[in-house]
Motif scaffolding. Structure first.
Motif, short mmCIF file in Angstrom:
data_model
loop_
_atom_site.label_atom_id
_atom_site.label_comp_id
_atom_site.label_asym_id
_atom_site.label_seq_id
_atom_site.Cartn_x
_atom_site.Cartn_y
_atom_site.Cartn_z
N VAL A 196 6.13 30.73 -13.06
CA VAL A 196 5.56 31.83 -13.84
C VAL A 196 6.61 32.94 -14.03
O VAL A 196 6.73 33.51 -15.12
N VAL A 197 7.36 33.23 -12.98
CA VAL A 197 8.41 34.25 -13.07
C VAL A 197 9.46 33.86 -14.11
O VAL A 197 9.88 34.68 -14.93
N VAL A 198 9.86 32.58 -14.10
CA VAL A 198 10.86 32.11 -15.07
C VAL A 198 10.32 32.25 -16.49
O VAL A 198 11.02 32.72 -17.40
N ALA A 199 9.06 31.84 -16.70
CA ALA A 199 8.45 31.95 -18.02
C ALA A 199 8.37 33.41 -18.47
O ALA A 199 8.64 33.73 -19.63
N ASP A 200 8.02 34.29 -17.54
CA ASP A 200 7.92 35.72 -17.88
C ASP A 200 9.28 36.32 -18.23
O ASP A 200 9.39 37.16 -19.13
N LEU A 201 10.33 35.90 -17.52
CA LEU A 201 11.66 36.41 -17.81
C LEU A 201 12.13 35.97 -19.20
O LEU A 201 12.73 36.76 -19.94
N SER B 245 13.62 32.52 -31.34
CA SER B 245 13.07 33.51 -30.41
C SER B 245 11.55 33.49 -30.37
O SER B 245 10.94 33.46 -29.29
N ALA B 246 10.89 33.50 -31.53
CA ALA B 246 9.43 33.49 -31.57
C ALA B 246 8.87 32.19 -31.00
O ALA B 246 7.82 32.19 -30.35
N VAL B 247 9.58 31.09 -31.23
CA VAL B 247 9.15 29.79 -30.69
C VAL B 247 9.17 29.82 -29.17
O VAL B 247 8.24 29.35 -28.51
N VAL B 248 10.23 30.38 -28.60
CA VAL B 248 10.33 30.49 -27.14
C VAL B 248 9.24 31.40 -26.59
O VAL B 248 8.65 31.13 -25.54
N PHE B 249 8.95 32.48 -27.32
CA PHE B 249 7.89 33.40 -26.90
C PHE B 249 6.56 32.67 -26.75
O PHE B 249 5.89 32.76 -25.72
N TYR B 250 6.17 31.93 -27.79
CA TYR B 250 4.89 31.23 -27.74
C TYR B 250 4.90 30.10 -26.72
O TYR B 250 3.91 29.87 -26.02
N MET B 251 6.01 29.40 -26.62
CA MET B 251 6.11 28.30 -25.67
C MET B 251 5.92 28.79 -24.24
O MET B 251 5.15 28.21 -23.46
N THR B 252 6.60 29.87 -23.88
CA THR B 252 6.49 30.40 -22.52
C THR B 252 5.11 30.99 -22.27
O THR B 252 4.62 30.98 -21.14
N MET B 253 4.46 31.50 -23.33
CA MET B 253 3.11 32.01 -23.16
C MET B 253 2.16 30.91 -22.68
O MET B 253 1.39 31.10 -21.74
N TYR B 254 2.26 29.74 -23.31
CA TYR B 254 1.33 28.67 -22.95
C TYR B 254 1.74 27.95 -21.67
O TYR B 254 0.90 27.40 -20.97
N ASN C 175 2.88 29.67 -19.23
CA ASN C 175 2.29 30.64 -18.31
C ASN C 175 0.80 30.38 -18.14
O ASN C 175 0.27 30.39 -17.02
N ILE C 176 0.10 30.14 -19.23
CA ILE C 176 -1.34 29.88 -19.18
C ILE C 176 -1.64 28.64 -18.36
O ILE C 176 -2.53 28.63 -17.50
N ILE C 177 -0.89 27.56 -18.60
CA ILE C 177 -1.10 26.32 -17.85
C ILE C 177 -0.85 26.53 -16.36
O ILE C 177 -1.61 26.06 -15.51
N LEU C 178 0.23 27.25 -16.05
CA LEU C 178 0.57 27.48 -14.64
C LEU C 178 -0.49 28.31 -13.93
O LEU C 178 -0.83 28.04 -12.77
N LEU C 179 -1.06 29.30 -14.61
CA LEU C 179 -2.11 30.09 -14.00
C LEU C 179 -3.36 29.25 -13.77
O LEU C 179 -4.10 29.46 -12.80
N THR D 113 5.62 20.54 -12.79
CA THR D 113 6.15 21.69 -13.52
C THR D 113 7.28 21.28 -14.48
O THR D 113 7.38 21.81 -15.59
N VAL D 114 8.11 20.32 -14.05
CA VAL D 114 9.16 19.82 -14.95
C VAL D 114 8.53 19.15 -16.17
O VAL D 114 8.99 19.35 -17.31
N LEU D 115 7.47 18.37 -15.96
CA LEU D 115 6.78 17.72 -17.07
C LEU D 115 6.16 18.74 -18.03
O LEU D 115 6.20 18.57 -19.25
N ILE D 116 5.59 19.80 -17.46
CA ILE D 116 4.99 20.84 -18.29
C ILE D 116 6.04 21.49 -19.20
O ILE D 116 5.84 21.64 -20.41
N TRP D 117 7.17 21.86 -18.62
CA TRP D 117 8.23 22.48 -19.40
C TRP D 117 8.75 21.51 -20.47
O TRP D 117 8.97 21.90 -21.62
N ALA D 118 8.93 20.24 -20.09
CA ALA D 118 9.47 19.25 -21.03
C ALA D 118 8.50 18.98 -22.17
O ALA D 118 8.89 18.97 -23.35
N LEU D 119 7.22 18.78 -21.84
CA LEU D 119 6.23 18.48 -22.88
C LEU D 119 6.05 19.66 -23.84
O LEU D 119 5.98 19.48 -25.06
#
Length: 337
Positions: free
Chosen positions: A68-73, A102-111, A113-117, A147-153
């Motif tokens: 979550v910290v990595v996604a937030d950063l 940039s916008a793509v990374v923003f949305y990707m990290t948002m979701y 984050n949602i999955i991780l929570l 978590t690796v699978l989540i980031w990759a997918l």
């Protein structure tokens, strides 16, 4: 950029059928708001990253929090680029960079984050259900692989395709990111938005179920032990529902209006005034979603005892809440540490 012309075009459709976006508000107000978020979010998440660097990956709970910290950063970093672009301080090429990357990374990290929570909520629920044992999904190896699978997918479904399919030749007159997408890019963008809606509502339902179960167990624990400390009970309830509160405050409004905004981007909605109203609403709720970068550290403090201890020791501050942790019930410890 001539804002008066934009306002006129907002009232009257252009002869070509195109609609010029009214960015008079988003060029002034939102850059200031994102600057505030960037400053606070960067400070809090750098501190959180430093603390988590000192915590071993002993549980899936800690692994999820670190991700979550990595996604937030990453999300915080995109805010700086968006601020420069939206305020008009950068060139039109920076706007293209925001649309493609940039916008793509923003949305990707948002979701992500949602999955991780959602996984954090499930992990806490399993811990209180089996306080003296571990399910296989609480194995640290499983947590790392998951978590690796989540980031990759998420990268290969929501990230990379949107970057590749934003493939139209840009020009200095670019105003909307959708204008850089071809027909396939618009269809993929629409499909990804519906997928993200499914992710959000599924995770929200999971969180509601998990924390309903947790709050019930905590209440039963207090009832059985005949503890009538109302102050402690209020603190417990606040901790139990912190994840739910972050979800409703940050992500709820954005997801209520994202579907109509996506339809306006893909050409389903033709009314120019409605398109501009949806754009302002999208930007407002997106900023609200971005506040999760500042609220997630509250989750670390309330739910992670080790994080809280290191933070207070670092600040040389030892509140009574730390001293009374030893006297809390087992149910509360299982749910919130």
């Amino acid at each position: 950029m001539n804002s008066s012309n934009l306002n006129i075009s907002n009232e009257l459709p252009l002869p070509s059928g195109k609609c010029i976006r009214d960015t008079s508000i988003t060029q002034v107000v939102f850059p200031c708001l994102y600057t505030l978020l960037f400053t606070v979010g960067l400070t809090l998440n750098c501190l959180a990253a430093w603390i988590f660097f000192r915590i071993p990956n002993s549980t899936t709970f800690v692994i999820y929090l670190k991700n979550v910290v990595v996604a937030d950063l990453l999300m915080t970093a995109t805010m700086a680029i968006k601020t420069i672009s939206d305020s008009g301080l950068g060139s039109w090429k920076l706007k293209v960079f925001v649309c493609r990357y940039s916008a793509v990374v923003f949305y990707m990290t948002m979701y992500i984050n949602i999955i991780l929570l959602g996984l954090i909520s499930l992990d806490r629920c399993l811990k209180i259900a089996k306080p003296f044992g571990r399910a296989f999904i609480q194995n640290t190896t499983f947590g790392k692989v998951l978590t690796v699978l989540i980031w990759a997918l998420m990268f290969f479904i929501t990230g990379l395709p949107n970057m590749i399919l934003t493939n139209k030749t840009p020009s200095a007159s670019v105003k909307k990111c959708s204008s850089l997408k071809g027909p396939l890019g618009l269809k993929w963008h629409e499909a990804v938005n519906y997928l993200c809606q499914i992710i959000f509502w599924t995770v929200l339902a999971l969180i509601a179920i998990c924390y309903t179960f947790i709050s019930k167990k905590v209440y039963e624990s207090y009832k059985n032990s005949r503890r009538n400390d109302k102050t402690t009970t209020r603190k417990t309830k606040a901790r139990v529902f912190i994840v739910v509160a972050v979800f409703f405050i940050c992500f709820g409004p954005f997801h209520f209006m994202r579907v109509p905004y996506t339809l306006s981007q893909t050409g389903t909605l033709s009314d120019c005034r409605a398109q501009n109203m949806l754009y302002v609403a999208k930007e407002s709720t997106m900023w609200l979603s971005a506040t999760n970068t500042c609220l997630d550290p509250l989750i670390y403090i309330f739910l992670c005892k080790v994080f809280r201890k290191i933070l207070f020791n670092t600040l040389r501050f030892k509140p009574n809440t730390v001293q009374t942790n030893e006297t809390q019930t087992n149910a509360e410890e299982n749910a919130m540490q």
